[in-house]
Design a protein around this motif. Structure first.
Motif, mmCIF file in Angstrom:
data_model
loop_
_atom_site.group_PDB
_atom_site.id
_atom_site.type_symbol
_atom_site.label_atom_id
_atom_site.label_comp_id
_atom_site.label_asym_id
_atom_site.label_seq_id
_atom_site.Cartn_x
_atom_site.Cartn_y
_atom_site.Cartn_z
ATOM 1 N N MET A 1 39.734 51.840 36.351
ATOM 2 C CA MET A 1 38.425 52.411 36.516
ATOM 3 C C MET A 1 37.392 51.110 36.521
ATOM 4 N N PRO A 2 37.708 49.897 36.027
ATOM 5 C CA PRO A 2 36.487 48.796 36.273
ATOM 6 C C PRO A 2 36.951 48.292 37.854
ATOM 7 N N LEU A 3 35.903 47.971 38.721
ATOM 8 C CA LEU A 3 35.941 47.233 39.669
ATOM 9 C C LEU A 3 35.299 45.967 39.669
ATOM 10 N N VAL A 4 36.314 44.742 39.792
ATOM 11 C CA VAL A 4 35.639 43.813 39.367
ATOM 12 C C VAL A 4 35.356 42.686 40.910
ATOM 13 N N ARG A 5 34.231 42.121 40.854
ATOM 14 C CA ARG A 5 33.900 41.244 42.025
ATOM 15 C C ARG A 5 33.494 39.900 41.178
ATOM 16 N N ILE A 6 34.488 38.880 41.885
ATOM 17 C CA ILE A 6 34.458 37.550 41.390
ATOM 18 C C ILE A 6 33.815 36.562 42.530
ATOM 19 N N ALA A 7 32.898 35.938 42.483
ATOM 20 C CA ALA A 7 32.231 35.094 43.418
ATOM 21 C C ALA A 7 32.260 33.606 42.967
ATOM 22 N N LEU A 8 32.486 32.805 43.877
ATOM 23 C CA LEU A 8 32.491 31.251 43.727
ATOM 24 C C LEU A 8 32.487 30.420 45.131
ATOM 25 N N LEU A 9 31.977 29.224 45.046
ATOM 26 C CA LEU A 9 31.586 28.448 46.058
ATOM 27 C C LEU A 9 33.412 28.303 46.576
#
Length: 127
Positions: A1-9
């Protein structure tokens, strides 16, 4: 159920990025009862021009190691569970990859269960 977005340089290794995803998923399983097989993550690297952040916000300094984590999940979890999730993520990232706690930015987006379709054009969680 969770949708995870992970952002980094840009510039971190594939192993580093995978470890971030692993820590976040483990924390969701352990702290907010996410099923272990329910893993949907988008990990994106951004050029400096496309990764903007406040060097200091609310008295918290941020560095170029900042990781922004956005989790879309079903509504209804208590504030205590959310706090436990935040703590588990920052402690796990500090332990696993040496990331400073102030460089972990987490945002939750809560949605109703009927707002998901996992395939076949069906709303699997709709009543």
């Amino acid at each position: 159920m969770p949708l995870v977005r992970i952002a980094l340089l840009q510039g971190k290794s594939p192993e580093y990025r995978k470890q971030i995803g692993d820590v976040v998923h483990r924390a969701m399983v352990e702290k907010i009862n996410c099923p272990p097989q329910d893993r949907f993550q988008l990990i994106t690297e951004h050029a400096r021009d496309n990764f903007l952040y406040a060097p200091v916000y609310l008295g918290i300094p941020h560095s170029d190691n900042l990781v922004i984590i956005q989790i879309t999940l079903n509504e209804g979890r208590t504030t205590e569970l959310k706090k436990a999730l935040y703590q588990a993520i920052v402690e796990g990232l500090q332990k696993e990859i040496g990331l400073d706690k102030q460089d972990v930015f987490i945002g939750l987006i809560e949605v109703k269960k009927e707002n998901w379709s996992f395939g076949n054009g069906l709303a699997q969680y709709a009543g």
